[in-house]
Design a protein around this motif. Sequence first.
Motif, PDB file in Angstrom:
ATOM      1  N   SER A   1       2.675   2.167   9.272  1.00 23.49           N
ATOM      2  CA  SER A   1       2.517   1.363   7.791  1.00 23.49           C
ATOM      3  C   SER A   1       2.481   0.426   7.805  1.00 23.49           C
ATOM      4  O   SER A   1       1.803  -0.105   6.605  1.00 23.49           O
ATOM      5  CB  SER A   1       3.152   2.745   7.136  1.00 23.49           C
TER       6      SER A   1
ATOM      7  N   LYS B   1       0.710  -1.188  -0.144  1.00 24.76           N
ATOM      8  CA  LYS B   1      -0.172   0.120   0.477  1.00 24.76           C
ATOM      9  C   LYS B   1       0.857   1.656  -0.107  1.00 24.76           C
ATOM     10  O   LYS B   1       1.624   0.785   0.396  1.00 24.76           O
ATOM     11  CB  LYS B   1      -0.705   0.099   0.880  1.00 24.76           C
ATOM     12  N   ARG B   2       0.635   1.979  -1.315  1.00 30.00           N
ATOM     13  CA  ARG B   2       1.146   3.502  -1.196  1.00 30.00           C
ATOM     14  C   ARG B   2       1.459   4.652  -0.283  1.00 30.00           C
ATOM     15  O   ARG B   2       1.818   5.010   0.106  1.00 30.00           O
ATOM     16  CB  ARG B   2       1.538   3.687  -2.652  1.00 30.00           C
ATOM     17  N   ASN B   3       0.125   4.515   0.231  1.00 23.07           N
ATOM     18  CA  ASN B   3      -0.401   5.594   1.090  1.00 23.07           C
ATOM     19  C   ASN B   3      -1.630   5.164   2.491  1.00 23.07           C
ATOM     20  O   ASN B   3      -2.467   4.122   2.784  1.00 23.07           O
ATOM     21  CB  ASN B   3      -1.236   7.079   0.420  1.00 23.07           C
ATOM     22  N   ASP B   4      -1.750   6.086   3.167  1.00 23.62           N
ATOM     23  CA  ASP B   4      -2.890   5.974   4.575  1.00 23.62           C
ATOM     24  C   ASP B   4      -4.674   5.249   3.867  1.00 23.62           C
ATOM     25  O   ASP B   4      -5.221   4.249   4.090  1.00 23.62           O
ATOM     26  CB  ASP B   4      -2.911   6.538   4.912  1.00 23.62           C
ATOM     27  N   THR B   5      -4.305   5.775   1.960  1.00 16.81           N
ATOM     28  CA  THR B   5      -6.082   6.074   1.775  1.00 16.81           C
ATOM     29  C   THR B   5      -5.790   3.931   1.819  1.00 16.81           C
ATOM     30  O   THR B   5      -7.052   3.514   1.453  1.00 16.81           O
ATOM     31  CB  THR B   5      -6.307   6.468   0.480  1.00 16.81           C
ATOM     32  N   GLU B   6      -5.102   3.872   0.285  1.00 19.91           N
ATOM     33  CA  GLU B   6      -4.795   2.890  -0.132  1.00 19.91           C
ATOM     34  C   GLU B   6      -5.253   1.561   1.457  1.00 19.91           C
ATOM     35  O   GLU B   6      -5.368   0.146   1.062  1.00 19.91           O
ATOM     36  CB  GLU B   6      -3.675   2.495  -0.655  1.00 19.91           C
ATOM     37  N   ARG B   7      -4.411   2.073   1.740  1.00 17.83           N
ATOM     38  CA  ARG B   7      -3.784   0.822   2.875  1.00 17.83           C
ATOM     39  C   ARG B   7      -5.448   0.172   4.180  1.00 17.83           C
ATOM     40  O   ARG B   7      -6.475  -0.942   4.773  1.00 17.83           O
ATOM     41  CB  ARG B   7      -3.552   1.402   4.418  1.00 17.83           C
TER      42      ARG B   7
ATOM     43  N   MET C   1       6.559   2.525  -0.280  1.00 11.55           N
ATOM     44  CA  MET C   1       6.192   2.740   0.622  1.00 11.55           C
ATOM     45  C   MET C   1       6.719   3.540   1.794  1.00 11.55           C
ATOM     46  O   MET C   1       7.818   3.368   1.874  1.00 11.55           O
ATOM     47  CB  MET C   1       5.495   1.371   1.674  1.00 11.55           C
ATOM     48  N   VAL C   2       5.985   3.998   3.140  1.00 10.76           N
ATOM     49  CA  VAL C   2       6.765   4.618   4.350  1.00 10.76           C
ATOM     50  C   VAL C   2       7.161   4.355   5.033  1.00 10.76           C
ATOM     51  O   VAL C   2       6.397   3.169   5.472  1.00 10.76           O
ATOM     52  CB  VAL C   2       5.774   5.977   4.936  1.00 10.76           C
TER      53      VAL C   2
END
Length: 495
Positions: free
Chosen positions: A481, A415-421, A475-476
Amino acid sequence: MMTADQLRAKAKRLVVGSSSILCLLLGAAISLQPELTALALAAMAALVFFFMFPRRALILFLLASFFIPSYTKIDATAIFIIFSAGVSFLLHKKSPVLRDKSILLPLLVIALIVTASTLAGLTFEKNKIENIYRDGRPFFYWLILIPLAAWTPKDNSVRWLADRMMQIGLVVCVLAVIQGLAGKRLVDTGLVADLDTMSTHSMSTVRVQIPGFMFAMFAITYVTSMMLGRVRYVRPWRLGFKVINLRVPLIAVWAALALGIIFNFGRALWFWTAVSLLIAAAQYGYRGFGRFLAWVAVPAVLGLAALAVVKPDMLETIGTRITSVADEGGVGSSFGWRELEMQEGRKALESTALLGVGMGGQYRRFNMMLANFPDHTIYTHNGWLYLTLKLSIFGFLAYLWLGWRVVRSIATAPKRNDTERAIGISCVAFSLAFLGINFTQPEIMSHYGLLTFVFICAMAFFFRKQARDGLAGDMVDDPESRAFQDTIPSQLALA
């Protein structure tokens, strides 16, 4: 301003959409029946709109289906639109459905089993055509996966799909609240009637059972995950037309969804929605779980206070509805009828060597006590039993195979960001709850219930593309994350 290539692409979609309904127009012209001609023209207009503006048309079509009467000529026309659009996209659009063997194989197996079950129902079992249509109608909605999957390669597609599911779920809940408060039916499908609990008739409380509550279950799980992922506002009414573009606090959307789910008065829906929310909240650790409980407490207290003022009897009804589960049983009760369905369904499977009764087949004799519900000979509340009776044990296993592939693909993808997560967590949590709720209501054999799972499958194509593109390095690198990757997905990856 559209480019020449975009204009040519739209013109091509227009030609494909128009040509796909020539047979329907010809049949209507030959029959010289005005109502069929009107339906044919409506179908042509809908298909033209669908191929010119596919994303907008799809969502508007799904919302409009609330007002389409079931098992009528209008309903059959709607199914024809879905069939034409799906087949046309399959033939003229590069779709990931044809390239991703991991999900394509179980889908092909399901398609073959559905075809075999339908042919067996028509030829060997001699089942009634209307029963075959009732059982087989939801399977046409699998064709919507083709255009949905064709849109997934874009970077924002998964957010677009999740937001559209939230919109549909919000519309369902708003309609449920309005009908519950007014006590009047606004949509043609579903049930709006006084509530019965333990054979006690409550005229002061109206139960609203309309299609689409699975979208509401996903929507409230998605909104919860977004809030825990530190997203505070959303634009729930933006359909792409940019007409209404208001920022609404997520807590307000969450409260509206919760109120609509309450007005359904389905104990299974309440329970499995709570399970989905708890699974999602647990992925954010103890702090996230604590924030979730704190946020839920505020609208819960405000909602209960509002109900105490507006409909004081409803609070008592909710309490009775929850506490009466253990006391129900025997003939005439909700649990009693379901138990009888299970017994007769098992007998039918045993007598057919787990091959079932075919599409539209009757698995038990007509019961005069259920004369007001004539479909009880082909219908059962247990969705997995229902599916097995119609598609055999092999169809049931094919669905489990597909579900496993979809959930595992979403859970293990980077997942690239919090939204996708948040979207990934919502899909996995909802899928597990969807598996459970089908033991008491046949969502997998209803068009809106199946359609919710079709949307989840479409999002799986997006996450599978990300896994292939190797985005894990983007990813971060922080513990929060990685929280989701360290729980359910890691367990799934080991299998």
